[in-house]
Design an enzyme around this catalytic site. Structure first.
Site, PDB file in Angstrom:
ATOM      1  CE1 TYR A  30      -3.740   2.155   0.593  1.00  0.00           C
ATOM      2  CE2 TYR A  30      -3.316   2.448   2.455  1.00  0.00           C
ATOM      3  CZ  TYR A  30      -4.014   2.715   1.938  1.00  0.00           C
ATOM      4  OH  TYR A  30      -5.380   4.100   2.130  1.00  0.00           O
ATOM      5  CE1 TYR A  47      -6.074  -3.582   7.757  1.00  0.00           C
ATOM      6  CE2 TYR A  47      -6.821  -1.650   7.633  1.00  0.00           C
ATOM      7  CZ  TYR A  47      -6.461  -2.245   8.502  1.00  0.00           C
ATOM      8  OH  TYR A  47      -5.170  -2.193   8.685  1.00  0.00           O
ATOM      9  CG  HIS A  48     -11.291   0.066   6.770  1.00  0.00           C
ATOM     10  ND1 HIS A  48     -11.700  -0.849   5.592  1.00  0.00           N
ATOM     11  CD2 HIS A  48      -9.937   0.812   6.503  1.00  0.00           C
ATOM     12  CE1 HIS A  48     -10.349  -0.391   5.001  1.00  0.00           C
ATOM     13  NE2 HIS A  48      -9.465   0.234   4.833  1.00  0.00           N
ATOM     14  CE  LYS A  66      -9.662  12.327  14.837  1.00  0.00           C
ATOM     15  NZ  LYS A  66      -8.280  12.440  15.302  1.00  0.00           N
ATOM     16  CG  ASP A  95      -6.953  11.453  11.653  1.00  0.00           C
ATOM     17  OD1 ASP A  95      -6.731  10.793  11.293  1.00  0.00           O
ATOM     18  OD2 ASP A  95      -6.287  11.767  13.231  1.00  0.00           O
ATOM     19  CG  HIS A 122      -6.905   7.833  12.560  1.00  0.00           C
ATOM     20  ND1 HIS A 122      -6.458   7.334  11.478  1.00  0.00           N
ATOM     21  CD2 HIS A 122      -6.194   6.158  12.227  1.00  0.00           C
ATOM     22  CE1 HIS A 122      -5.587   7.239  10.895  1.00  0.00           C
ATOM     23  NE2 HIS A 122      -5.373   6.064  11.027  1.00  0.00           N
TER      24      HIS A 122
HETATM   25  C1  B12 Z   1      -6.516   1.848  14.070  1.00  0.00           C
HETATM   26  C2  B12 Z   1      -5.834   2.277  11.944  1.00  0.00           C
HETATM   27  C3  B12 Z   1      -6.517   2.594  11.226  1.00  0.00           C
HETATM   28  C4  B12 Z   1      -8.855   2.574  11.584  1.00  0.00           C
HETATM   29  C5  B12 Z   1      -8.816   3.952  12.457  1.00  0.00           C
HETATM   30  C6  B12 Z   1     -10.565   3.389  12.935  1.00  0.00           C
HETATM   31  C7  B12 Z   1     -10.683   4.210  13.822  1.00  0.00           C
HETATM   32  N1  B12 Z   1     -12.134   4.784  13.037  1.00  0.00           N
HETATM   33  O1  B12 Z   1     -10.220   4.682  14.220  1.00  0.00           O
HETATM   34  C8  B12 Z   1      -8.524   2.892   9.572  1.00  0.00           C
HETATM   35  C9  B12 Z   1      -7.931   1.491   9.175  1.00  0.00           C
HETATM   36  C10 B12 Z   1      -9.609   2.956   9.236  1.00  0.00           C
HETATM   37  C11 B12 Z   1      -7.370   3.895   9.457  1.00  0.00           C
HETATM   38  C12 B12 Z   1      -7.234   4.036   8.051  1.00  0.00           C
HETATM   39  C13 B12 Z   1      -6.571   5.073   8.133  1.00  0.00           C
HETATM   40  N2  B12 Z   1      -5.052   5.029   7.979  1.00  0.00           N
HETATM   41 CO1  B12 Z   1      -4.400   4.252  10.009  1.00  0.00          CO
HETATM   42  N3  B12 Z   1      -4.111   3.402  11.244  1.00  0.00           N
HETATM   43  C14 B12 Z   1      -4.945   2.745  12.975  1.00  0.00           C
HETATM   44  C15 B12 Z   1      -3.234   1.818  13.981  1.00  0.00           C
HETATM   45  C16 B12 Z   1      -3.281   0.843  13.086  1.00  0.00           C
HETATM   46  C17 B12 Z   1      -3.979   2.291  14.676  1.00  0.00           C
HETATM   47  C18 B12 Z   1      -4.599   3.566  16.017  1.00  0.00           C
HETATM   48  C19 B12 Z   1      -5.395   3.465  16.429  1.00  0.00           C
HETATM   49  O2  B12 Z   1      -6.783   3.525  16.260  1.00  0.00           O
HETATM   50  N4  B12 Z   1      -5.256   3.236  17.938  1.00  0.00           N
HETATM   51  C20 B12 Z   1      -5.584   2.945  18.943  1.00  0.00           C
HETATM   52  C21 B12 Z   1      -5.533   4.011  19.680  1.00  0.00           C
HETATM   53  C22 B12 Z   1      -6.744   3.957  20.980  1.00  0.00           C
HETATM   54  O3  B12 Z   1      -4.406   4.632  19.907  1.00  0.00           O
HETATM   55  P1  B12 Z   1      -4.987   6.085  19.818  1.00  0.00           P
HETATM   56  O4  B12 Z   1      -5.149   7.049  19.301  1.00  0.00           O
HETATM   57  O5  B12 Z   1      -3.077   6.353  19.570  1.00  0.00           O
HETATM   58  O6  B12 Z   1      -4.538   6.478  21.201  1.00  0.00           O
HETATM   59  C23 B12 Z   1      -4.005   6.531  22.126  1.00  0.00           C
HETATM   60  C24 B12 Z   1      -3.005   7.697  22.800  1.00  0.00           C
HETATM   61  O7  B12 Z   1      -2.196   8.730  21.381  1.00  0.00           O
HETATM   62  C25 B12 Z   1      -3.668   8.678  22.844  1.00  0.00           C
HETATM   63  N5  B12 Z   1      -4.843   9.831  22.538  1.00  0.00           N
HETATM   64  C26 B12 Z   1      -5.482   9.689  21.038  1.00  0.00           C
HETATM   65  N6  B12 Z   1      -5.935  10.329  20.932  1.00  0.00           N
HETATM   66  C27 B12 Z   1      -6.177  11.427  22.260  1.00  0.00           C
HETATM   67  C28 B12 Z   1      -7.455  12.356  22.408  1.00  0.00           C
HETATM   68  C29 B12 Z   1      -6.586  12.978  24.053  1.00  0.00           C
HETATM   69  C30 B12 Z   1      -7.450  14.258  23.866  1.00  0.00           C
HETATM   70  C31 B12 Z   1      -5.717  12.506  24.470  1.00  0.00           C
HETATM   71  C32 B12 Z   1      -5.500  12.979  25.698  1.00  0.00           C
HETATM   72  C33 B12 Z   1      -4.903  11.914  24.332  1.00  0.00           C
HETATM   73  C34 B12 Z   1      -5.172  10.745  23.007  1.00  0.00           C
HETATM   74  O8  B12 Z   1      -4.481   7.911  23.957  1.00  0.00           O
HETATM   75  C35 B12 Z   1      -4.857   6.950  23.408  1.00  0.00           C
HETATM   76  C36 B12 Z   1      -4.823   6.044  24.237  1.00  0.00           C
HETATM   77  O9  B12 Z   1      -3.682   5.009  24.401  1.00  0.00           O
HETATM   78  C37 B12 Z   1      -2.361   3.367  13.325  1.00  0.00           C
HETATM   79  C38 B12 Z   1      -0.888   3.255  13.545  1.00  0.00           C
HETATM   80  C39 B12 Z   1      -1.023   2.570  14.969  1.00  0.00           C
HETATM   81  N7  B12 Z   1      -0.823   1.359  15.459  1.00  0.00           N
HETATM   82  O10 B12 Z   1      -0.694   2.994  15.976  1.00  0.00           O
HETATM   83  C40 B12 Z   1      -2.447   3.645  11.900  1.00  0.00           C
HETATM   84  C41 B12 Z   1      -2.220   4.933  11.672  1.00  0.00           C
HETATM   85  C42 B12 Z   1      -2.431   6.067  11.941  1.00  0.00           C
HETATM   86  N8  B12 Z   1      -3.117   4.587  10.387  1.00  0.00           N
HETATM   87  C43 B12 Z   1      -2.178   6.321   9.292  1.00  0.00           C
HETATM   88  C44 B12 Z   1      -2.781   6.205   7.726  1.00  0.00           C
HETATM   89  C45 B12 Z   1      -2.073   6.334   7.070  1.00  0.00           C
HETATM   90  C46 B12 Z   1      -4.192   5.534   7.426  1.00  0.00           C
HETATM   91  C47 B12 Z   1      -4.858   6.071   6.100  1.00  0.00           C
HETATM   92  C48 B12 Z   1      -4.476   7.237   6.841  1.00  0.00           C
HETATM   93  C49 B12 Z   1      -4.343   5.327   5.163  1.00  0.00           C
HETATM   94  C50 B12 Z   1      -4.531   6.099   3.697  1.00  0.00           C
HETATM   95  N9  B12 Z   1      -3.919   6.604   3.326  1.00  0.00           N
HETATM   96  O11 B12 Z   1      -5.992   5.734   3.085  1.00  0.00           O
HETATM   97  C51 B12 Z   1      -6.239   5.188   6.539  1.00  0.00           C
HETATM   98  C52 B12 Z   1      -7.256   6.998   6.402  1.00  0.00           C
HETATM   99  C53 B12 Z   1      -8.507   7.375   7.642  1.00  0.00           C
HETATM  100  C54 B12 Z   1      -8.652   8.924   7.586  1.00  0.00           C
HETATM  101  N10 B12 Z   1      -9.556   9.030   7.408  1.00  0.00           N
HETATM  102  O12 B12 Z   1      -7.392   9.324   8.149  1.00  0.00           O
HETATM  103  C55 B12 Z   1      -0.837   6.160   9.413  1.00  0.00           C
HETATM  104  C56 B12 Z   1      -0.944   7.748  10.523  1.00  0.00           C
HETATM  105  C57 B12 Z   1       0.512   8.025   9.282  1.00  0.00           C
HETATM  106  C58 B12 Z   1       0.774   9.310  10.037  1.00  0.00           C
HETATM  107  N11 B12 Z   1       1.055   9.892  11.567  1.00  0.00           N
HETATM  108  O13 B12 Z   1       2.018   9.811   9.250  1.00  0.00           O
HETATM  109  C59 B12 Z   1      -0.626   5.319  10.822  1.00  0.00           C
HETATM  110  C60 B12 Z   1       0.312   5.783  11.990  1.00  0.00           C
HETATM  111  C61 B12 Z   1       0.210   3.367  10.462  1.00  0.00           C
HETATM  112  C62 B12 Z   1       1.230   4.336   9.312  1.00  0.00           C
HETATM  113  N12 B12 Z   1       2.508   4.069  10.377  1.00  0.00           N
HETATM  114  O14 B12 Z   1       1.501   4.319   8.369  1.00  0.00           O
HETATM  115  N13 B12 Z   1      -6.132   3.475  10.521  1.00  0.00           N
END
Ligand code: B12
Ligand SMILES: Nc1nc2c(ncn2[C@@H]2O[C@H](COP(=O)(O)OP(=O)(O)O)[C@@H](O)[C@H]2O)c(=O)[nH]1
Ligand SMILES: [Mg+2]
Lengths: 324, 661
Positions: free
Chosen positions: B22, B176-177, B537, B541, B543
């Site tokens: 991808y 997947y998503h 948000k 984005d 996510h």
């Molecule tokens: C799940 C996921 C998705 C899901 C999202 C589902 C959803 N509704 O959220 C799906 C499959 C849809 C998706 C799609 C895409 N994704 Co995505 N995704 C991920 C993934 C694997 C996990 C994110 C996640 O949900 N983690 C679980 C949550 C609970 O964790 P978190 O958000 O990090 O939150 C924690 C902290 O960050 C913090 N936090 C987060 N938010 C907030 C807010 C507040 C107020 C506070 C205090 C704390 C806090 O607290 C949480 C506690 O642990 C990451 C990679 C990874 N492993 O992190 C890539 C990732 C974020 N995705 C990425 C990409 C590129 C995409 C796409 C844009 C791909 C594309 N070109 O089409 C698409 C489009 C999405 C869009 N519309 O924007 C990239 C972003 C790259 C970057 N930052 O440079 C990542 C990093 C993967 C990668 N390495 O390429 N994705």
């Protein structure tokens, strides 16, 4: 923080000048338990006696079961009002508050829509504190004072059955929204369990024939109750929308038809009684001779007295000390 | 036919599945180079990642596109960009998969138009447009129009391709998503099938009755596979059973080739960790087994995330490593030499049966709600709830995640030794270059032809005609992506998807949260009113997982939380913070645009007179943290901070501290 918050009387002055930008500060004050005295100043300074009449804004209460489409409908109505250059404040009372005291206030975005509102549109989510559909005293107070500055003040609450009564304690016009095909609300109405609203709206008219059927049933029920003054409308709030302008017009018509000051006085007194009960409980109510007794006391007060002073009068009569 | 063939061996090994990566970023030119290198290193198909403005239908330069152009994918603003993207790549031979949904009709039209220019007939074009719009509302967030007109666009595309681009897969139903948004295996199967049903029902109204079998046969799936790889394999077999059942039952399809489940895969990324990221390689390998082990339910195409998934975008070398995983599996092992190795397995049969039963119940409940479109809120809330359970199990230690909640000790890792360079960073200058390029493109095209094409597009959108011919004409006339989508937005209106959090049941009491509630009560008393938090948000984005879970946890701890869903402008966030009188503003950004968006939100807040402290969470590289803190942010959180309780406790402390300063 260098900036100090405006005091209660300063805020009152701004509202009297119809400065809608102070709305957030007004709500912050009214919700703040540590600034009761200032809140009192604000409320008293905006009473009808001081203002020389009732607050000019139109206070609209919108109620109905969760998910029926109230917030979305308000979004569409707000757009109509803003297009006509009317300023609008919406108080969205959220039903989701949990035992923890926490709440997820999610209505805002449906009302706000994609556009950034600008100062003429104010939306505030408020958690329903004690119970679902229940109005916090701050909500009633807010509706009263915002009506000094805003052209329209809307209060959205959830429920069917009892919340209309609460909304009736603050609104000039009460709107009940029902689902297409929802017999429940109409049963409540027919059985007299629910007060007859000023306007009855069947939402989601776009989903099909059910809405028209429900509208017909509603009209028949209202007729049976002799409530021919209550308009019933079917609307759709999703684009392209239908019936929204008609609803806005019906709201204006209702207001034009009713005796504004008399209704305000009645709602102010009813609201004061509700506030009194929520503050002093059943014990306080007994001390003033129950509902009847309280109503007698309220009716004896000057019509120019603001809601807050009415609560104080009740407390005084009950021999309860109202110092904060 | 000579001699006895051993029943446990194939006469000849199976060919390997399609191996994809991808990819796409920065500009069409840069992505083109990347594709050519990938093809040269043995990759056998292309999988195009588009940037968020392209996916949601905004031009570079649009307010909502700020900070996002060329970031997570390639920007395609018009025909010229599409030409550049496939420069030197033979479209007649290539199998191209495009992750594109709301604007799928548009991107396919651009692809067809480029092929036409090269004298290639649409009949020979091969590939896939993802085009599963319902899962965008549930999990992925790149929707542009309300559900009903969105489905109509999908149906139009299917009806068009079945006749004119017969080798194209117009729709790739995505489970997947759903898993990435928290779905359990049963939910993954059921929600995907419900979404597929909604698409097929919409298409049925737009194609001749006898074509429905052909349509059914062209629908493929894009699935997930988590690390519980035995059950995950069973999930695919269960999906195949139910897909066939759906085809026979609801659509009267009887041709076995049309009834066969065809699917591609990206394995699970949600479980890939920021801590000890090298462990992700093992996870990816095991997940790949889930979709390749059993011949009867083997993937047609596989793309794998990279070891540094949770750090940022993968570099070319990171993606190459993942491609090599597939190549070792396909070409070094004996995997492809056998018939199905699970046939007759009691365990596998039992698991499949369990999942089929569970999914049937879930499907019935969706059907009862009137189908997938009507059940969007229900499904979204169910996903949020499942994700909540998952995070709770990790936080409590019940679900082991090696390197995160167990076995934390580690020797220094050479992989991440040089910090910021362990992933791809995109040059911010691309955005301006892209804006300028679009301006030049506009200057050179025929404005009358553009105006006419858009007028015709609007007319067709309002009518019941198929959208594709007018879309193709617009592509040829030089219309831009934002103009195409903007015209349709004007006709169809805009929409916000359900957030899934509003009606979530309260958390079951556990010690940490009870303690936290007391802290919140105390803080609220000190503040004079209940502690109020805005979770925002900004940008495009989509996510939402992190924001949703923080919002829910904060609510359960007794905080009043304002959460309005994804895709807000900095100005909208500032207005909400002001009007709602919140004590703390929390932003969640995972798309990599934090360096642009966070300063904008902070400035908008301060302009509005909101002094509330700001915290930021998401994928924020360590190297960017200092810059954000210096810009007025109070704290930054990332995936390593898996304890939601600790984050919310910080917010409570900050709210009280903030009001005293
Ligand atoms: C799940 C996921 C998705 C899901 C999202 C589902 C959803 N509704 O959220 C799906 C499959 C849809 C998706 C799609 C895409 N994704 Co995505 N995704 C991920 C993934 C694997 C996990 C994110 C996640 O949900 N983690 C679980 C949550 C609970 O964790 P978190 O958000 O990090 O939150 C924690 C902290 O960050 C913090 N936090 C987060 N938010 C907030 C807010 C507040 C107020 C506070 C205090 C704390 C806090 O607290 C949480 C506690 O642990 C990451 C990679 C990874 N492993 O992190 C890539 C990732 C974020 N995705 C990425 C990409 C590129 C995409 C796409 C844009 C791909 C594309 N070109 O089409 C698409 C489009 C999405 C869009 N519309 O924007 C990239 C972003 C790259 C970057 N930052 O440079 C990542 C990093 C993967 C990668 N390495 O390429 N994705
Ligand atoms: N079809 C249709 N759906 C609507 C309409 N108004 C609201 N909805 C949907 O009904 C759901 C609940 O709407 P909301 O305004 O939040 O309802 P509330 O709980 O009464 O405030 C949302 O999914 C809306 O999109 C309408 O006019 N037509
Ligand atoms: Mg609502």
């Amino acid at each position: 923080m260098s900036r100090t918050a405006l005091s209660g009387s300063e805020l009152a002055g701004r509202l009297r000048d119809r400065d809608v930008s102070v709305a957030p500060a007004v709500l912050n004050l009214l919700e703040d338990a540590s600034r009761r005295e200032e809140a009192r100043e604000l409320l008293v300074a905006l009473g009808p006696g001081v203002l020389g009449g009732e607050a000019p804004g139109h206070i609209v209460g919108v109620t109905g079961p969760p998910g029926v489409g109230k917030s979305t409908l308000l979004g569409a109505l707000v757009a109509v009002w803003r297009a006509a250059d009317r300023t609008v404040a919406v108080l969205a009372v959220d039903p989701s508050s949990k035992r923890s005291g926490g709440a997820l206030l999610a209505d805002r975005i449906r009302i706000a829509g994609p556009a950034v509102g600008g100062p003429g549109r104010f939306i505030r989510s408020m958690a329903a504190r004690e119970r679902v559909g229940g109005l916090a005293p701050a909500t009633r107070a807010a509706a009263q004072v915002l009506a000094v500055a805003f052209d329209v003040v809307v209060v959205e609450t959830v429920g069917v059955g009892q919340s209309e009564t609460e909304v009736a304690e603050l609104a000039d016009t009460v709107v009940v929204v029902v689902q297409p095909g929802a017999g429940d609300a109409l049963q409540f109405l027919k059985a007299g369990l629910m007060e007859v609203p000023d306007l009855l709206v069947v939402a989601k008219a776009d989903v099909g024939a059910a809405a028209q059927t429900t509208l017909g049933e509603a009209q028949a029920a209202l007729h049976l109750l002799g409530a021919d003054d209550t308009a019933a409308l079917a609307v759709s709030a999703l684009p392209p929308g239908a019936g929204i302008a008609e609803l806005a017009q019906a709201l204006d018509d209702h207001r034009a038809r009713t005796d504004g000051p008399a209704r305000r006085l009645a709602t102010r007194r009813a609201g004061a009684l509700a506030d009194f009960i929520s503050e002093y409980g059943a014990q306080g109510l007994r001390a003033v001779g129950g509902r009847r007794g309280a109503e007698r006391i309220l009716i004896a007060q000057s019509p120019e007295l603001d809601g807050h002073s009415l609560v104080e009068m009740l407390a005084l009569q009950a021999g309860l000390d109202q110092t904060s | 036919m000579s001699g006895e063939r051993a029943p446990h061996r194939l006469a000849a090994p199976d060919p390997a599945w399609l191996m994809r990566t991808y990819a796409g970023h920065s500009t069409a030119q840069a992505s083109n180079e990347l594709y050519r290198t990938n093809l040269a290193s043995g990759q056998t198909g292309l999988s195009v990642a588009f940037d968020l403005p392209t996916q949601t239908g905004y031009d570079p330069g649009d307010g909502l596109a700020r900070g996002e152009v060329g970031k997570v994918g390639v920007p395609i603003a018009h025909l010229g960009d599409m030409r550049a993207l496939f420069d030197g790549i033979d479209l007649a031979q290539m199998n191209t998969s495009m992750t594109i949904n709301a604007t799928a009709a548009w991107l396919l039209a651009l692809y067809i138009a480029v092929a036409e220019e090269r004298g290639i007939e649409p009949e020979v074009l091969q590939g896939t447009t993802q085009n599963d719009i319902l899962k965008e509302f549930l999990a992925r967030g790149t929707y542009a129009f309300p559900p009903v007109p969105s489905l109509r666009l999908t149906a139009d595309m299917v009806a068009y391709t079945v006749e004119h681009v017969p080798r194209w897969n117009p729709v790739n139903i995505c489970s997947y998503h759903l898993q990435e948004a928290g779905a359990t295996p049963v939910q993954e199967i059921a929600f995907a099938l419900a979404n597929a049903t909604a698409v097929l029902d919409a298409v049925r109204e737009r194609v001749a009755e006898e074509r429905i079998g052909a349509v059914f046969g062209r629908i493929s799936f894009f699935v997930n596979a988590g690390v519980r790889f035995v059950e995950e394999h069973a999930k695919l077999r269960a999906l195949a059973v139910l897909w066939e059942e759906l085809g026979r039952g609801r659509y009267g399809v009887s041709d076995p080739t049309q009834l066969r489940l065809r699917y591609g895969v990206q394995v699970n990324s949600l479980g890939l960790t920021e801590s000890q990221p090298e462990n992700n390689v093992q996870r990816i390998v095991l997940e790949t087994l889930a979709v390749t082990l059993g011949r009867n339910a083997r993937a047609r195409a596989v793309q794998l995330p990279a070891w540094n998934e949770a750090l940022g975008l993968p570099r070319q070398w990171d993606q190459q490593w993942s491609l090599r995983i597939q190549q070792v599996l396909a070409y070094e092992t004996d995997l492809l030499e056998y018939p199905d190795i699970f046939e007759g397995s009691r365990v596998m049969e039992g698991l499949v049966d369990e999942l089929v039963q569970g999914a049937r119940l879930e499907l019935a409940s969706i059907e009862q709600r009137g189908g997938a479109v009507q059940a969007l809120s229900h499904m979204k809330a169910a996903l949020v709830e499942s994700n909540r359970g998952r995070l709770r199990r990790i936080e409590s230690g019940e679900q082991v995640v090696v390197g995160v909640n167990r076995y934390l000790e580690t020797a220094p890792s050479p992989l991440t030794a040089d910090g910021a360079s362990a992933f791809l960073t995109i040059d911010l200058a691309h955005e301006q270059a892209q804006i300028d390029a679009l301006e030049r493109w506009r200057a050179e095209r025929n404005p009358n032809a553009v105006a006419e094409a858009l007028e015709e597009l609007a007319r067709v959108a309002r009518s019941d005609e198929n959208i594709m011919p007018a879309t193709l004409a617009a592509a040829r006339a030089g219309v831009s992506t934002g103009e195409w989508a903007g015209t349709l937005r004007d006709v169809f209106g805009s929409y916000r998807a359900p957030t899934g959090v509003a009606d979530a049941p309260p958390a079951r009491g556990y010690a940490e949260i009870e303690q936290l509630r007391e802290d919140v009560d105390r803080a609220s008393e000190q503040l004079g009113r209940r502690l109020k938090l805005l979770v925002g948000k900004p940008g495009l984005d989509g996510h939402s997982n992190g924001a949703e879970q923080i919002a829910l946890y904060a609510r359960d701890a007794g905080i009043e939380v304002v959460y309005e869903g994804i895709r807000l402008t900095p100005e909208q966030i500032a207005a909400s913070a002001l009007e709602e009188g919140v004590h703390v503003v929390g932003l969640s950004i995972l798309s990599g645009s934090h360096k642009v968006l966070v300063p904008q939100v902070v400035a908008a807040l301060r302009d509005a007179g909101v002094q509330a402290p700001v915290v930021v969470g998401g994928i924020i590289p360590q190297g960017d943290v200092a810059e954000l803190l210096a810009g007025g942010v109070a704290a930054v959180y990332g995936p390593r901070d898996y304890e939601l309780g600790a984050i919310v406790a910080d917010i409570v402390a900050l709210a009280v501290g903030g009001s005293q300063s």
